[in-house]
Each structure stands twice: as structure tokens, then as C-alpha cells.
Design an enzyme around this catalytic site. Sequence first.
Site, PDB file in Angstrom:
ATOM      1  N   GLU A 138       0.862  -1.335  -0.119  1.00  5.35           N
ATOM      2  CA  GLU A 138      -0.017   0.784  -0.229  1.00  5.35           C
ATOM      3  C   GLU A 138       1.065   0.658   0.307  1.00  5.35           C
ATOM      4  OE1 GLU A 138      -2.659  -0.258   3.478  1.00  5.35           O
ATOM      5  OE2 GLU A 138      -4.362  -1.563   1.887  1.00  5.35           O
TER       6      GLU A 138
ATOM      7  N   GLU B  49      -5.284  -8.293  -1.201  1.00  4.89           N
ATOM      8  CA  GLU B  49      -5.961  -7.901   0.437  1.00  4.89           C
ATOM      9  C   GLU B  49      -8.046  -8.151  -0.238  1.00  4.89           C
ATOM     10  OE1 GLU B  49      -4.955  -5.505   2.813  1.00  4.89           O
ATOM     11  OE2 GLU B  49      -2.621  -5.828   2.632  1.00  4.89           O
TER      12      GLU B  49
HETATM   13  C1  BG6 Z   1      -4.472  -2.318   4.237  1.00  8.02           C
HETATM   14  C2  BG6 Z   1      -3.191  -3.633   5.031  1.00  8.02           C
HETATM   15  O1  BG6 Z   1      -4.336  -0.892   4.900  1.00  8.02           O
HETATM   16  O2  BG6 Z   1      -6.180  -3.072   5.032  1.00  8.02           O
HETATM   17  C3  BG6 Z   1      -3.054  -3.924   6.021  1.00  8.02           C
HETATM   18  O3  BG6 Z   1      -2.323  -3.695   4.538  1.00  8.02           O
HETATM   19  C4  BG6 Z   1      -4.719  -4.115   7.158  1.00  8.02           C
HETATM   20  O4  BG6 Z   1      -2.226  -3.920   6.580  1.00  8.02           O
HETATM   21  C5  BG6 Z   1      -5.579  -4.381   5.931  1.00  8.02           C
HETATM   22  O5  BG6 Z   1      -5.228  -5.282   7.965  1.00  8.02           O
HETATM   23  C6  BG6 Z   1      -7.219  -3.684   6.613  1.00  8.02           C
HETATM   24  O6  BG6 Z   1      -6.432  -2.564   7.584  1.00  8.02           O
HETATM   25  P1  BG6 Z   1      -7.578  -2.796   9.488  1.00  8.02           P
HETATM   26  O7  BG6 Z   1      -7.057  -1.623   9.544  1.00  8.02           O
HETATM   27  O8  BG6 Z   1      -8.927  -3.050   9.131  1.00  8.02           O
HETATM   28  O9  BG6 Z   1      -6.706  -3.859   9.955  1.00  8.02           O
END
Ligand code: BG6
Length: 491
Positions: free
Chosen positions: A200, A390
Site C-alpha cells: 500500500e 487483500e
Molecule cells: C490494509 C493493510 O490497509 O488493510 C493491512 O495492508 C490491514 O495491513 C488491512 O490490516 C485491513 O485494515 P485494518 O485496519 O482493518 O487492519
Amino acid sequence: MTFPKGFLWGGALAANQAEGAYNIDGRGLVQTDVTTGGSVDSPRFVTYIDKDGNPGKAKSMGHNGQIPEGAKFAVLETEYYPNHQAVDFYHRYKEDIKLFAEMGYSILRLSISWARIFPNGDDKEPNQAGLDFYRSVFEECRKYNIEPLVSIWHFDTPLALEEKYGGWTNRKLIDFYVKYAETIFNEYTDLVKYWLTFNEINNTTMFLDMFGSAASDEAYQEGYQILHNQFVASAKTVQLGHKINPDFIIGNMICGITFYPGTCDPADILANQHKWESGIYYCGDVQAKGKYGTYAKRLWKEHNVVLDITEEDLQDLKNGTVDIYTFSYYMSNNITTHTDQEMVSGNFSTGAKNPYLTYSDWGWAHDPVGLQYYLEKIYDRYELPLMVVENGLGAFDKVEEDGSIHDDYRIDYHRAHISAMADAIDNGVNLIAYTTWGCIDIVSAGTGEMRKRYGFIYVDIDDEGHGSLDRTPKDSFYWYQKVIETNGAVL
Ligand code: BG6
């Protein structure tokens, strides 16, 4: 559903959110080690000792500008740090990878903690215990024919580099990062084929945009310089990786958010286009096309930014374009110039609430169509193979008396997004992999909570660190198993 033969199905996690063992086997500190837990209503804090020796806490806001002059980041006895133990993947990776294999994974995205390999970032020699750990993790993956997809950096620059050199604003970080990448490329050339340079990467400046006019020109100056230094580091790493092993496939990783105009007011249409430029294309263009976009000069001018860019940098950017474009996708956002709209924030961006969408308990929009839109738009722009690395739903899970966890809401979320991916593939997109966030519950990056759960595997630990750390498959585990087994035909 149409998924091509050989499509890679799996899950994703990050070292600092999963491993724990923060001070074991020679690992150095990273910023999450000095970051406390928070929640959706209360921010995380970084802790420090000030120049008079007094302990203190400051709002955690990315870079190291947030602690008082002369202070040093420090772990305080009085605080609880969720990432110190996380879900103890460091000691339980064999059990976890076995469960991932049971789900049928052909790919597992994970990150290497830079501070396990070079505890201070500028060490002459790598830490053997760190190298051994990841060798063993990758061998475990290979045992089950799981392809590791390795993020070289997932929010965890060694803290010593922040303190000694001021972090990524300093060009010296480029060389430290490249040396680290060279070390792991050589070390794991037989075990890892897929690499991602920076997780990211676009968050640095997208995050500043969230504060509107409250973000200073100095913050943008710093943010854009950090990005430039990371672009050069990424481009040098891509070139080096291809030299070390021409079979390596090296990608970028963008925080993918689909932006829509909040209204059909032409001012909103333009604001939305500019949002795509500053938030999404700015990094993607440099990393995939090898040069800054035409709009970059406008962005720098808007914030009075003057970048330190050399001719050699420009050459490196040109020669170090990525082989694949990868991104996270959780939600969409509405961009508007109208001030009478209800605003929502999530994952480094903010926008007007969309009346056509539902929202998670953390206020993140549920928008599978937005994923199809993003895939089609980005594929058309770069024509590079894409990976969704993701995608998931952070939700409260309830453990029933018999120990089962019925997470239909999570299944619904993934079903809809997988379906959107299939539609994008039918529309010509070359999507080659899907790694859900996460395969297993881990510490939330944004809030530091454990109760914001994303996994298909439940981990028994709460926000205060109480629990057995036992692993239990949720209903989504068995659902995803079927999806993989049928290559997406049964959703
Ligand atoms: C992304 C990141 O921003 O979203 C992860 O690459 C992160 O590291 C994921 O965990 C979900 O965000 P959060 O804040 O709900 O953990």
C-alpha cells in the site's frame, strides 16, 4: 463463474500483525512495537521517552514527526502492545500453514520483517536466525505446494532507521532497502518466485488527503519525498531481482479504493478524476509505466512541493517497472465538493456516505461492483497481470457454546467479491490471483484491535491479550475450501 485454469487462490497476512515474538532471535524494533492498541473511536498511540527521561505518548500518525524533539521511541512497561505477541505466527506457523493447506491454498501472501533480517536496518551482516526463520516458513509452504508471495516491506521499517536517519525522507534508506532486498533475493531464490516491493505504497499521501486543508505543505513535501525515495528503491529492487533470478515476478502493491463522483455536478466529476490521480494513479503510473503522470506537476504545485529527483532516479524508474500490478480492495468512496453530505472514513481515505451501499461496523463500504470497476479500469490502463492481494471484512465474531463460529456475513462479502472478479475476467481482465485478508485473525493495522476479525480461522485472543491462542476454523473456512476445490464454480 469463469476462473482460468491455474488461478491462484489463497490468503494474506503481514509479519508485524501476525508473528509476535517481537524481541526474539535478534529481531530489532519496528514502529508497531511502540504502538499501543486502539479502537474505532480511540486512536493508537506511539510511546517514547523524552529528552528529560520522562515517558510519553503521541498520536500514531505514520512517520516519526509525531514525537517531541529529542525523544526516543520506547517500549513502556505500563502499556500493552498488541503486536508484541500478535497471534504468535512465529511459533505456530507450521500449524497455520497446515490449516491453509487444508483450505486448498495454492498461494500464501506474507511479509518478511526487515528488522528480523537487519535488526537496525544498517547492519553490515544479516541476522542468521531471521534468515533461518523465513527459510523454514517458505519450506513449509513448499511442502504443501503453496507458492509464497512475499511482501518485502509491510509497514515495518526498522525503528533504528527512523531514529538515526529520519526514515524514508532520507535517500540513504534506498540503499539500505536494496541491500535488504538483495539479501533475501539471494537467500530464497530457490523458494520464492513472487515478490511485492512496498505494501500500500500510496497510503503516505492518500492519508494526508484525509485531513483536507489541515494537512500542511511540509507534510506533503515529506510525503512526496518519501514516495519518491520508495519508488526509486522499488525500481532498483525490480532490476536487481531480475538480474539475480530472471524468473522472479515482482509487483507493486497499491491500496485500491474505487472512487465515485458524489453527485453529477461537473465539479464533483473533476474532483473525482483528480482523486484517482493523487490517490491511485500517482504511484501506479510510476511503478507500472516508469514515469510520473502528467498531473504530477499540478499536485506538487498545489502543495508547494519541490522534490529531490536526480537524472539517475528517472532512469531507474524507467528501467525498474513492475511485472504485475497488485492491490488491496476493501471498499469504495464518494468524492464530492458539496459540504452537506455525511462523511465516512476507512482504510486511509474519506468520502461522502453512499446511499446505495451498506457499511461494516467499522464504517467501510461493502461494494463488490467497485472491485469489478477497479479491475477493469486498472487493467485497461496498464495491461499487466493483476492480483487482488487483500480483500476481506473486518467484523465481530461470536463463538457459540459448542465452539463453532457462524460467519455468514463474511461468506456473503467474499462471495460477492469473487463473483465481481469473475465478471471482470469475463470482460477481458487478466486477473491471476486472489489472496483474502486474512486467512487467519490477526491484529488490525488501523485500530490495533483483535476483535476486528478478518480470518477464516478464529484465534482465541482478545484486545487485552487474554486467550489460549488456539485456532478454530470458522464456517467461512469450509466455504472457501469448496470455492478453491471447484476453482470458483461453487460459491
Ligand atoms: C490494509 C493493510 O490497509 O488493510 C493491512 O495492508 C490491514 O495491513 C488491512 O490490516 C485491513 O485494515 P485494518 O485496519 O482493518 O487492519
